[in-house]
Scaffold this motif. Structure first.
Motif, PDB file in Angstrom:
ATOM      1  N   LEU A  61       0.828  -1.204   0.000  1.00 30.68           N
ATOM      2  CA  LEU A  61       0.000   0.000   0.000  1.00 30.68           C
ATOM      3  C   LEU A  61       0.863   1.255   0.000  1.00 30.68           C
ATOM      4  O   LEU A  61       0.558   2.239  -0.675  1.00 30.68           O
ATOM      5  CB  LEU A  61      -0.916  -0.014   1.226  1.00 30.68           C
ATOM      6  CG  LEU A  61      -1.929   1.129   1.362  1.00 30.68           C
ATOM      7  CD1 LEU A  61      -2.879   1.139   0.183  1.00 30.68           C
ATOM      8  CD2 LEU A  61      -2.705   0.991   2.667  1.00 30.68           C
ATOM      9  N   LYS A  62       1.985   1.207   0.728  1.00 32.20           N
ATOM     10  CA  LYS A  62       2.867   2.367   0.805  1.00 32.20           C
ATOM     11  C   LYS A  62       3.564   2.652  -0.516  1.00 32.20           C
ATOM     12  O   LYS A  62       4.066   3.754  -0.735  1.00 32.20           O
ATOM     13  CB  LYS A  62       3.906   2.156   1.904  1.00 32.20           C
ATOM     14  CG  LYS A  62       3.330   2.230   3.306  1.00 32.20           C
ATOM     15  CD  LYS A  62       4.348   1.818   4.345  1.00 32.20           C
ATOM     16  CE  LYS A  62       5.459   2.818   4.475  1.00 32.20           C
ATOM     17  NZ  LYS A  62       6.395   2.455   5.558  1.00 32.20           N
ATOM     18  N   ALA A  63       3.605   1.644  -1.397  1.00 23.41           N
ATOM     19  CA  ALA A  63       4.233   1.831  -2.708  1.00 23.41           C
ATOM     20  C   ALA A  63       3.297   2.519  -3.693  1.00 23.41           C
ATOM     21  O   ALA A  63       3.676   2.796  -4.824  1.00 23.41           O
ATOM     22  CB  ALA A  63       4.687   0.485  -3.278  1.00 23.41           C
ATOM     23  N   THR A  64       2.059   2.803  -3.264  1.00 24.52           N
ATOM     24  CA  THR A  64       1.092   3.479  -4.132  1.00 24.52           C
ATOM     25  C   THR A  64       1.013   4.958  -3.765  1.00 24.52           C
ATOM     26  O   THR A  64       1.575   5.403  -2.759  1.00 24.52           O
ATOM     27  CB  THR A  64      -0.304   2.839  -3.993  1.00 24.52           C
ATOM     28  OG1 THR A  64      -0.812   3.102  -2.666  1.00 24.52           O
ATOM     29  CG2 THR A  64      -0.241   1.341  -4.202  1.00 24.52           C
ATOM     30  N   GLU A  65       0.309   5.726  -4.593  1.00 24.26           N
ATOM     31  CA  GLU A  65       0.103   7.141  -4.299  1.00 24.26           C
ATOM     32  C   GLU A  65      -0.964   7.268  -3.212  1.00 24.26           C
ATOM     33  O   GLU A  65      -2.065   6.746  -3.348  1.00 24.26           O
ATOM     34  CB  GLU A  65      -0.338   7.884  -5.561  1.00 24.26           C
ATOM     35  CG  GLU A  65       0.712   7.901  -6.666  1.00 24.26           C
ATOM     36  CD  GLU A  65       1.952   8.681  -6.275  1.00 24.26           C
ATOM     37  OE1 GLU A  65       1.822   9.636  -5.482  1.00 24.26           O
ATOM     38  OE2 GLU A  65       3.044   8.330  -6.745  1.00 24.26           O
ATOM     39  N   LEU A  66      -0.634   7.962  -2.134  1.00 20.34           N
ATOM     40  CA  LEU A  66      -1.554   8.090  -1.003  1.00 20.34           C
ATOM     41  C   LEU A  66      -1.795   9.553  -0.677  1.00 20.34           C
ATOM     42  O   LEU A  66      -0.905  10.397  -0.841  1.00 20.34           O
ATOM     43  CB  LEU A  66      -0.981   7.382   0.234  1.00 20.34           C
ATOM     44  CG  LEU A  66      -0.683   5.881   0.132  1.00 20.34           C
ATOM     45  CD1 LEU A  66       0.025   5.403   1.397  1.00 20.34           C
ATOM     46  CD2 LEU A  66      -1.961   5.091  -0.080  1.00 20.34           C
ATOM     47  N   SER A  67      -2.984   9.829  -0.157  1.00 25.13           N
ATOM     48  CA  SER A  67      -3.265  11.173   0.354  1.00 25.13           C
ATOM     49  C   SER A  67      -2.556  11.333   1.695  1.00 25.13           C
ATOM     50  O   SER A  67      -2.071  10.363   2.280  1.00 25.13           O
ATOM     51  CB  SER A  67      -4.776  11.357   0.537  1.00 25.13           C
ATOM     52  OG  SER A  67      -5.254  10.518   1.591  1.00 25.13           O
ATOM     53  N   GLU A  68      -2.487  12.554   2.188  1.00 25.06           N
ATOM     54  CA  GLU A  68      -1.814  12.809   3.462  1.00 25.06           C
ATOM     55  C   GLU A  68      -2.491  12.050   4.606  1.00 25.06           C
ATOM     56  O   GLU A  68      -1.828  11.519   5.493  1.00 25.06           O
ATOM     57  CB  GLU A  68      -1.790  14.310   3.761  1.00 25.06           C
ATOM     58  CG  GLU A  68      -0.850  15.097   2.880  1.00 25.06           C
ATOM     59  CD  GLU A  68       0.577  14.572   2.928  1.00 25.06           C
ATOM     60  OE1 GLU A  68       1.085  14.342   4.035  1.00 25.06           O
ATOM     61  OE2 GLU A  68       1.175  14.375   1.850  1.00 25.06           O
ATOM     62  N   LYS A  69      -3.819  12.005   4.594  1.00 25.18           N
ATOM     63  CA  LYS A  69      -4.545  11.282   5.637  1.00 25.18           C
ATOM     64  C   LYS A  69      -4.250   9.784   5.564  1.00 25.18           C
ATOM     65  O   LYS A  69      -4.040   9.124   6.584  1.00 25.18           O
ATOM     66  CB  LYS A  69      -6.052  11.532   5.518  1.00 25.18           C
ATOM     67  CG  LYS A  69      -6.875  10.840   6.605  1.00 25.18           C
ATOM     68  CD  LYS A  69      -8.354  11.158   6.490  1.00 25.18           C
ATOM     69  CE  LYS A  69      -8.670  12.552   6.959  1.00 25.18           C
ATOM     70  NZ  LYS A  69     -10.129  12.797   7.041  1.00 25.18           N
ATOM     71  N   GLN A  70      -4.221   9.254   4.327  1.00 28.07           N
ATOM     72  CA  GLN A  70      -3.915   7.833   4.158  1.00 28.07           C
ATOM     73  C   GLN A  70      -2.497   7.508   4.617  1.00 28.07           C
ATOM     74  O   GLN A  70      -2.258   6.473   5.234  1.00 28.07           O
ATOM     75  CB  GLN A  70      -4.107   7.431   2.696  1.00 28.07           C
ATOM     76  CG  GLN A  70      -5.561   7.393   2.253  1.00 28.07           C
ATOM     77  CD  GLN A  70      -5.703   7.264   0.750  1.00 28.07           C
ATOM     78  OE1 GLN A  70      -4.842   7.703  -0.003  1.00 28.07           O
ATOM     79  NE2 GLN A  70      -6.802   6.657   0.310  1.00 28.07           N
ATOM     80  N   LYS A  71      -1.546   8.411   4.320  1.00 28.26           N
ATOM     81  CA  LYS A  71      -0.163   8.211   4.778  1.00 28.26           C
ATOM     82  C   LYS A  71      -0.099   8.159   6.303  1.00 28.26           C
ATOM     83  O   LYS A  71       0.653   7.378   6.883  1.00 28.26           O
ATOM     84  CB  LYS A  71       0.731   9.328   4.254  1.00 28.26           C
ATOM     85  CG  LYS A  71       1.025   9.242   2.771  1.00 28.26           C
ATOM     86  CD  LYS A  71       1.886  10.422   2.323  1.00 28.26           C
ATOM     87  CE  LYS A  71       2.141  10.369   0.821  1.00 28.26           C
ATOM     88  NZ  LYS A  71       2.926  11.535   0.358  1.00 28.26           N
ATOM     89  N   LYS A  72      -0.905   9.006   6.937  1.00 23.92           N
ATOM     90  CA  LYS A  72      -0.945   9.023   8.402  1.00 23.92           C
ATOM     91  C   LYS A  72      -1.449   7.695   8.947  1.00 23.92           C
ATOM     92  O   LYS A  72      -0.869   7.113   9.869  1.00 23.92           O
ATOM     93  CB  LYS A  72      -1.840  10.162   8.884  1.00 23.92           C
ATOM     94  CG  LYS A  72      -1.995  10.235  10.402  1.00 23.92           C
ATOM     95  CD  LYS A  72      -2.934  11.376  10.786  1.00 23.92           C
ATOM     96  CE  LYS A  72      -3.168  11.411  12.288  1.00 23.92           C
ATOM     97  NZ  LYS A  72      -4.111  12.472  12.673  1.00 23.92           N
ATOM     98  N   TYR A  73      -2.533   7.177   8.339  1.00 22.94           N
ATOM     99  CA  TYR A  73      -3.089   5.897   8.791  1.00 22.94           C
ATOM    100  C   TYR A  73      -2.106   4.755   8.569  1.00 22.94           C
ATOM    101  O   TYR A  73      -1.929   3.887   9.433  1.00 22.94           O
ATOM    102  CB  TYR A  73      -4.394   5.600   8.053  1.00 22.94           C
ATOM    103  CG  TYR A  73      -5.536   6.539   8.382  1.00 22.94           C
ATOM    104  CD1 TYR A  73      -5.515   7.314   9.541  1.00 22.94           C
ATOM    105  CD2 TYR A  73      -6.632   6.670   7.533  1.00 22.94           C
ATOM    106  CE1 TYR A  73      -6.561   8.173   9.842  1.00 22.94           C
ATOM    107  CE2 TYR A  73      -7.682   7.529   7.828  1.00 22.94           C
ATOM    108  CZ  TYR A  73      -7.635   8.287   8.981  1.00 22.94           C
ATOM    109  OH  TYR A  73      -8.653   9.137   9.287  1.00 22.94           O
ATOM    110  N   VAL A  74      -1.449   4.763   7.410  1.00 18.57           N
ATOM    111  CA  VAL A  74      -0.464   3.719   7.106  1.00 18.57           C
ATOM    112  C   VAL A  74       0.698   3.789   8.094  1.00 18.57           C
ATOM    113  O   VAL A  74       1.216   2.767   8.544  1.00 18.57           O
ATOM    114  CB  VAL A  74       0.039   3.854   5.651  1.00 18.57           C
ATOM    115  CG1 VAL A  74       1.274   2.997   5.420  1.00 18.57           C
ATOM    116  CG2 VAL A  74      -1.049   3.447   4.674  1.00 18.57           C
ATOM    117  N   GLY A  75       1.094   5.011   8.447  1.00 19.58           N
ATOM    118  CA  GLY A  75       2.169   5.182   9.424  1.00 19.58           C
ATOM    119  C   GLY A  75       1.799   4.632  10.789  1.00 19.58           C
ATOM    120  O   GLY A  75       2.634   4.035  11.482  1.00 19.58           O
TER     121      GLY A  75
END
Length: 642
Positions: free
Chosen positions: A164-178
């Motif tokens: 999932l992290k290898a895809t384009e993510l929104s800032e909110k999505q990056k936060k959740y993934v983190g």
């Protein structure tokens, strides 16, 4: 004396035959098994061959005397009890025997009662040790099984999160993934501590000091519990009196474990609309050392004074009603206390019943340079920038793990086949040649170890990597000794897997410098028919999967449309509903919003047998699909993977 029989094996070493026979008569009926030797050399051979629990030896013997035997045995085993028997004239030799590590001494001539008493003492000690070892073995087996059960789903969670992290993510999505990253880091660190059970039992757990941005790490731990606190409308606050980006040396995983447990307890035992404060206070700061007071304070139910002195003991909670109401094992605070002690502090408590609790400790932390700050969580943001010309066989019975590994291998452009047990792996090798095998250990029908043995007996030399959720101390050495070429534990560390690929596989000529993105040819006139941006986001992790879905759509939609047209001509509302529904589902998967909407209109009308202009709707749908068909053909034609 009561004639107890002991479950031990004894080796008696004596060069005088009559004395040896006498010792056999005294000891033989009291023990499980007895062995005899007439010199040290013969005794050493028996000791290496048999499982001996106790050695009783004379000193003066031919070929190899008792002292040399003791020395040789201590090189092999430092624990087995060794009783030396000799006359008073050999007292000087006895002092040497003590240096070498004898367990006890019996003067000659050996008295029956004295010998039996000594035998009973040592036998009871040996039996107690065996029981402890068996208990430790059972604990170890339990932990190993628990490890497998935890690591199997964790492998899928961490693996797909990496994709999932290898895809384009929104800032909110990056936060959740983190947050998922940080949570899995903490969980795996805890699991690894439990797995290394011998360290915990022997109190040999080591600290892994790293240079971190301390405030940032503390903030991230607090943030993990924000949603949980919000569920109870609890005001969770962080108050620090040290500057941001201050570099401190600390075992960050163990620190996160401590703080996480204290915050979790505080939320559990604090009522709705309560308050929790996570705080730090600088006690003293020298040139390169910071004395820091750290605590978690709440205004929850508190702990009765008489219960506080036992609160850090294992399996202890405030009272039985606490366990019934809030659950838990009572291990958390005991583990936290031990970890704080390991860091050089003492976990303490101030609490008053019905007013709240304050758990706190003080640590001396080395101050480091900002340039030395490392992020223990960033290494998992992997960039897939290599391709390999290879074919891999994957033997794995867990469906989620199979899907993850397949997607992972697709990113490396590796051809692969997947089977769900060792027997099928052997059959697959009959059919095709593979460059590498990823072999799970625990599989039905035939496990990985048995499959490997069968492959080697059949003459296959293909490198085999043990891929298993078992991660006990010594597992790597164990599987390498079994004949595996390499070992990777689950959850899979993609960097470690890539090292294996680099070693065993041939890289293809095309090396991607940046993480691969699907190149879609978005035309202005198509933007209302195909949501290209959304497609790019959804399928960035697997171009191959995206292209397969496009091909499937091209192959199937003409059939759907023909059946739909026939149903409209026949006014067969049931079939109108069925084929419109099928087309709608296919369109939705590929973000064809207009196709989906028109299909839904036909689906709804067919289900209600409404009298609408089906023919006009069908023609509109057909026109849009012709444009989409042309665009898909262009995408596939320009794809470098075809």
């Amino acid at each position: 004396m009561k004639k107890n029989r002991f479950d031990i094996s004894v080796l008696v070493v004596e060069d005088e035959v009559d004395v040896l026979e006498q010792l056999f008569l005294i000891i033989g009926r009291r023990v499980k098994q007895i062995f005899g030797a007439k010199d040290g050399q013969e005794a050493l051979e028996i000791f290496k061959k048999e499982s001996i629990d106790l050695v009783l030896s004379d000193i003066d013997m031919p070929l190899m005397d008792g002292l040399e035997l003791l020395k040789k045995i201590r090189e092999e085993n430092k624990e087995v009890p060794f009783i030396m028997s000799t006359g008073l004239k050999n007292l000087d030799a006895l002092s040497t025997a003590i240096e070498f590590g004898i367990s006890s001494f019996l003067p000659k001539p050996v008295q029956k009662e004295t010998l039996l008493k000594k035998l009973e003492e040592i036998a009871l000690t040996v039996e107690a040790r065996k029981k402890r070892e068996e208990l430790l073995r059972l604990k170890s087996d339990f932990i190993a099984n628990m490890s497998h059960e935890i690591r199997t789903p964790m492998n899928a969670i961490i693996g797909f999160n990496t994709l999932l992290k290898a895809t384009e993510l929104s800032e909110k999505q990056k936060k959740y993934v983190g947050i998922i990253d940080n949570s899995t880091d903490t969980l795996l660190a805890i699991v690894d501590d439990i797995l290394d059970f011998s360290k915990l039992e022997a109190k040999k757990m080591d600290l892994n000091l790293v240079s971190v941005d301390f405030v940032k790490e503390l903030e991230s731990v607090v943030e993990l519990f924000r949603a949980k606190a919000d569920e109870k409308n609890i005001n969770l606050t962080l108050k620090v009196d040290i500057g941001s980006h201050l570099c401190l040396c600390i075992d960050i995983f163990r620190f996160r474990q401590i703080i996480s447990n204290l915050i979790s307890n505080a939320i559990k035992f604090t009522g709705r609309w309560g308050n929790i404060l996570v705080y730090t206070e600088v006690i003293e700061q020298k040139k390169d050392l910071l004395t820091l007071h750290i605590g978690v304070k709440d205004d929850g139910i508190g702990i009765a004074k008489e219960k506080q002195k036992h609160i850090f003991e294992a399996f202890t909670q405030a009272d039985d009603s606490t366990t019934r109401k809030f659950g838990g094992t009572g291990l958390g605070l005991s583990i936290c206390s031990s970890l704080v002690n390991l860091m050089g502090g003492v976990l303490s408590l101030k609490s008053k019943e019905n007013e709240g609790s304050d758990f706190f400790f003080t640590l001396d932390l080395k101050i480091c340079q900002k340039k030395d700050i490392s992020d223990p969580h960033t290494d998992k943001n992997h960039i897939f920038n290599k391709h390999y010309s290879a074919k891999i066989l994957v033997a794995e019975d867990n469906e989620l793990n199979c899907e993850f590994i397949s997607e992972l291998l697709n990113l490396y452009k590796i051809q692969h086949s997947v089977v769900d047990n060792g027997k099928k792996a052997i059959e697959a090798l009959y059919q095709e040649k593979y460059d590498l095998i990823l072999m799970d250990i625990n599989m039905p029908i035939m496990g990985g170890i048995d499959a490997l043995k069968s492959l080697r007996e059949l003459g296959y030399t293909t490198p085999v990597v043990a891929l298993t959720a078992s991660s006990m101390h010594g597992d790597r050495e164990k599987y390498l000794q079994e004949g595996f070429d390499e070992y990777i534990s689950k959850p899979i560390d993609i960097d470690e897997l890539e090292k294996v690929f680099d070693h065993y596989l041939q890289k293809s000529e095309i090396v991607v410098e940046e993480k691969e993105k699907i190149e879609l040819h978005e035309k202005k006139e198509m933007k209302n028919y195909l949501d290209m941006k959304q497609l790019q986001d959804d399928f960035a992790f697997s171009k191959g999967l995206f292209e397969r879905l496009l091909k499937i759509f091209l192959d199937n939609y003409p059939k759907y449309m023909q059946n739909l047209q026939d149903a409209i001509a026949e006014k067969n509302y049931k079939n109108i509903y069925q084929w419109a529904h099928t087309l709608k589902g296919s369109a939705a998967n590929l973000k064809m919003e207009l196709v989906k909407d028109l299909s839904k209109e036909l689906e709804d009308a067919g289900s209600k047998e409404e009298q609408i202009d089906y023919k006009t709707k069908f023609e509109e749908l057909s026109s849009i699909l012709k444009l989409i068909d042309q665009e898909i053909q262009n995408i596939l034609k320009n794809s470098d993977s075809l």
